[in-house]
Design a protein around this motif. Structure first.
Motif, PDB file in Angstrom:
ATOM      1  N   PHE A  33       0.825  -1.209   0.000  1.00  0.00           N
ATOM      2  CA  PHE A  33       0.000   0.000   0.000  1.00  0.00           C
ATOM      3  C   PHE A  33       0.858   1.258   0.000  1.00  0.00           C
ATOM      4  N   HIS A  49       5.611   8.024  -4.856  1.00  0.00           N
ATOM      5  CA  HIS A  49       4.766   7.039  -4.164  1.00  0.00           C
ATOM      6  C   HIS A  49       4.447   5.857  -5.084  1.00  0.00           C
ATOM      7  N   ARG A  90      -5.338   6.524  -0.008  1.00  0.00           N
ATOM      8  CA  ARG A  90      -4.805   5.213   0.367  1.00  0.00           C
ATOM      9  C   ARG A  90      -4.905   4.296  -0.841  1.00  0.00           C
ATOM     10  N   ARG A 140      12.087  -3.161  15.422  1.00  0.00           N
ATOM     11  CA  ARG A 140      11.639  -3.067  14.025  1.00  0.00           C
ATOM     12  C   ARG A 140      11.995  -4.381  13.347  1.00  0.00           C
ATOM     13  N   LYS A 151       6.428  -1.710   1.761  1.00  0.00           N
ATOM     14  CA  LYS A 151       5.281  -1.142   2.490  1.00  0.00           C
ATOM     15  C   LYS A 151       4.136  -2.139   2.339  1.00  0.00           C
ATOM     16  N   TYR A 155       1.239  -4.784   8.980  1.00  0.00           N
ATOM     17  CA  TYR A 155       1.795  -3.702   9.818  1.00  0.00           C
ATOM     18  C   TYR A 155       1.806  -4.038  11.303  1.00  0.00           C
ATOM     19  N   GLU A 184      13.230   3.777  13.434  1.00  0.00           N
ATOM     20  CA  GLU A 184      12.214   4.774  13.070  1.00  0.00           C
ATOM     21  C   GLU A 184      11.032   4.661  14.018  1.00  0.00           C
ATOM     22  N   CYS A 185      10.016   5.485  13.804  1.00  0.00           N
ATOM     23  CA  CYS A 185       8.797   5.397  14.608  1.00  0.00           C
ATOM     24  C   CYS A 185       7.784   4.495  13.898  1.00  0.00           C
ATOM     25  N   GLY A 187       5.001   5.030  12.310  1.00  0.00           N
ATOM     26  CA  GLY A 187       4.516   5.471  11.000  1.00  0.00           C
ATOM     27  C   GLY A 187       5.222   6.728  10.536  1.00  0.00           C
ATOM     28  N   GLY A 210      11.225   7.018   3.914  1.00  0.00           N
ATOM     29  CA  GLY A 210      10.039   7.849   3.731  1.00  0.00           C
ATOM     30  C   GLY A 210      10.237   8.902   2.649  1.00  0.00           C
ATOM     31  N   ARG A 213      10.862  12.078   4.354  1.00  0.00           N
ATOM     32  CA  ARG A 213      12.272  12.053   4.805  1.00  0.00           C
ATOM     33  C   ARG A 213      13.197  12.545   3.683  1.00  0.00           C
ATOM     34  N   ALA A 249       1.355  11.793   6.649  1.00  0.00           N
ATOM     35  CA  ALA A 249       0.237  12.318   7.435  1.00  0.00           C
ATOM     36  C   ALA A 249       0.698  13.434   8.368  1.00  0.00           C
TER      37      ALA A 249
HETATM   38  N1  PXG Z   1       8.005   4.808   8.436  1.00  0.00           N
HETATM   39  C1  PXG Z   1       6.949   3.975   8.403  1.00  0.00           C
HETATM   40  C2  PXG Z   1       7.049   2.657   9.076  1.00  0.00           C
HETATM   41  C3  PXG Z   1       5.775   4.355   7.741  1.00  0.00           C
HETATM   42  O1  PXG Z   1       4.731   3.523   7.703  1.00  0.00           O
HETATM   43  C4  PXG Z   1       6.839   6.465   7.193  1.00  0.00           C
HETATM   44  C5  PXG Z   1       7.968   6.018   7.848  1.00  0.00           C
HETATM   45  C6  PXG Z   1       6.870   7.802   6.524  1.00  0.00           C
HETATM   46  O2  PXG Z   1       6.938   7.637   5.121  1.00  0.00           O
HETATM   47  P1  PXG Z   1       6.394   8.756   4.112  1.00  0.00           P
HETATM   48  O3  PXG Z   1       6.733   8.210   2.765  1.00  0.00           O
HETATM   49  O4  PXG Z   1       4.915   8.855   4.346  1.00  0.00           O
HETATM   50  O5  PXG Z   1       7.120  10.006   4.421  1.00  0.00           O
HETATM   51  C7  PXG Z   1       5.716   5.610   7.109  1.00  0.00           C
HETATM   52  C8  PXG Z   1       4.471   6.002   6.372  1.00  0.00           C
HETATM   53  C9  PXG Z   1      -1.101   7.011   8.788  1.00  0.00           C
HETATM   54  C10 PXG Z   1      -0.080   6.129   8.188  1.00  0.00           C
HETATM   55  O6  PXG Z   1      -2.283   6.879   8.419  1.00  0.00           O
HETATM   56  C11 PXG Z   1       1.193   6.598   7.947  1.00  0.00           C
HETATM   57  C12 PXG Z   1       2.159   5.766   7.405  1.00  0.00           C
HETATM   58  C13 PXG Z   1       1.805   4.480   7.132  1.00  0.00           C
HETATM   59  C14 PXG Z   1       0.550   4.017   7.377  1.00  0.00           C
HETATM   60  C15 PXG Z   1      -0.431   4.845   7.896  1.00  0.00           C
HETATM   61  O7  PXG Z   1      -0.725   7.822   9.638  1.00  0.00           O
HETATM   62  N2  PXG Z   1       3.418   6.308   7.241  1.00  0.00           N
END
Ligand code: PXG
Length: 292
Positions: A33, A49, A90, A140, A151, A155, A184-185, A187, A210, A213, A249
């Motif tokens: 996704f 993306h 999404r 992780r 991705k 999850y 990382e965190c 999300g 990301g 990032r 987000a």
């Molecule tokens: N690390 C992880 C594990 C992620 O899932 C990011 C970093 C940031 O990546 P981007 O490309 O977005 O800068 C992600 C992505 C949400 C949600 O609804 C956010 C992510 C994934 C799934 C849901 O907040 N972040």
């Protein structure tokens, strides 16, 4: 008007947008996704993306039954159908309908889903005051087992860490890799600033690279702030001058405390603000344009 969801080339009303219980996306988390945003009818970093989606799919040997150009068109058409200008998108591709066994060969056709909705923003207060976060015990995923760069629809690793954060009354969790270094965190990606230089865990630490990032690294370089993708440990996070997280987000969100240690002066930092402003500027300019 009810929200329309794209499923396999058809637009279905939200209430009727359903897939089979035999879809391996549900049975096994077998799929990939993307989470994407549009700003004022401009889909931010759409190409990046889409490229990442197809790379994730390639690694898990999932054949997406649409070209990248068709996928881009489908995203834009879904936004238009729903008359959305500022949206969260999404994009989901599952292995498709199979039987109750693992064998992906039983799934003849991948399922493509595009959900677009209004974006729910984090409270403004969090951006002004900064987050208080913790490190958690859940590591992780080890890249050699399941690479975080995929991705995938699985999850649970991140959700387990998120549950730890929630149980501790914390807003986010920092996850370590199996070597004990910062990854990382759940999300979001993590950055620190020390002596006016930017540091973030390298992809080899087992993270999702990301798209936000990458943007932040580019903005920093343009502003002549040296940016390093490196190995970071907890001590370096605790003693950073500034800290922030990045994600589609959250965009850029300051962090002011980690495991009870105050970061810098306990307020969102100067360079963090500068990068937040730089990011705001490009979100209104970069991406695939569409008219509602
Ligand atoms: N690390 C992880 C594990 C992620 O899932 C990011 C970093 C940031 O990546 P981007 O490309 O977005 O800068 C992600 C992505 C949400 C949600 O609804 C956010 C992510 C994934 C799934 C849901 O907040 N972040």
């Amino acid at each position: 008007m009810s929200l329309k969801v794209f499923i396999d080339g058809k637009f279905l009303e939200k209430e009727k947008a359903k897939i089979s219980v035999f879809d391996h996306g549900l049975l096994y988390g077998d799929g990939v996704f993307e989470g994407i945003r549009s700003y004022k009818s401009l889909v931010f970093k759409l190409k990046e993306h889409i490229d990442r989606l197809y790379e994730s799919a390639h690694t898990i040997m999932l054949n997406i039954p649409m070209s990248k150009a068709q996928m881009i068109k489908a995203v834009i058409n879904t936004l238009k159908k729903n008359k959305l200008k500022d949206a969260y998108i999404r994009l989901i591709v599952t292995r498709g309908v199979g039987d109750l066994g693992l064998d992906p060969r039983k799934c003849k056709l991948a399922t493509v889903i595009i959900i677009t909705d209004k974006i729910v923003l984090y409270p403004e207060e969090l951006y002004k005051k900064g987050l208080k976060i913790i490190t958690v015990a859940t590591l992780r995923n080890v890249p050699e087992a399941l690479n975080p760069q995929i991705k995938s629809l699985n999850y649970l690793n991140n959700i387990m860490a998120k549950i730890e954060a929630i149980n501790s009354g914390s807003q986010e969790a920092i996850m370590m890799n199996s070597l004990g270094f910062v990854a990382e965190c759940t999300g979001d990606n993590l950055f620190i600033i020390k002596n006016k230089q930017l540091y973030t865990p390298a992809q080899a630490m087992g993270i999702l690279r990301g798209i936000t990032r990458d943007c932040v690294i580019d903005i920093a370089k343009e502003a002549k702030i040296p940016a390093h993708e490196c190995i970071l440990n907890r001590h370096e996070i605790f003693n950073a001058d500034e800290c922030f997280l990045t994600g589609t987000a959250a965009e850029i969100i300051p962090v002011v405390s980690v495991d009870g240690r105050q970061i810098g002066n306990g307020k969102p930092g100067e360079i963090t603000h500068l990068l937040m402003q730089g990011f705001k500027k490009i979100t209104g300019k970069d991406g695939e344009k569409y008219k509602v």
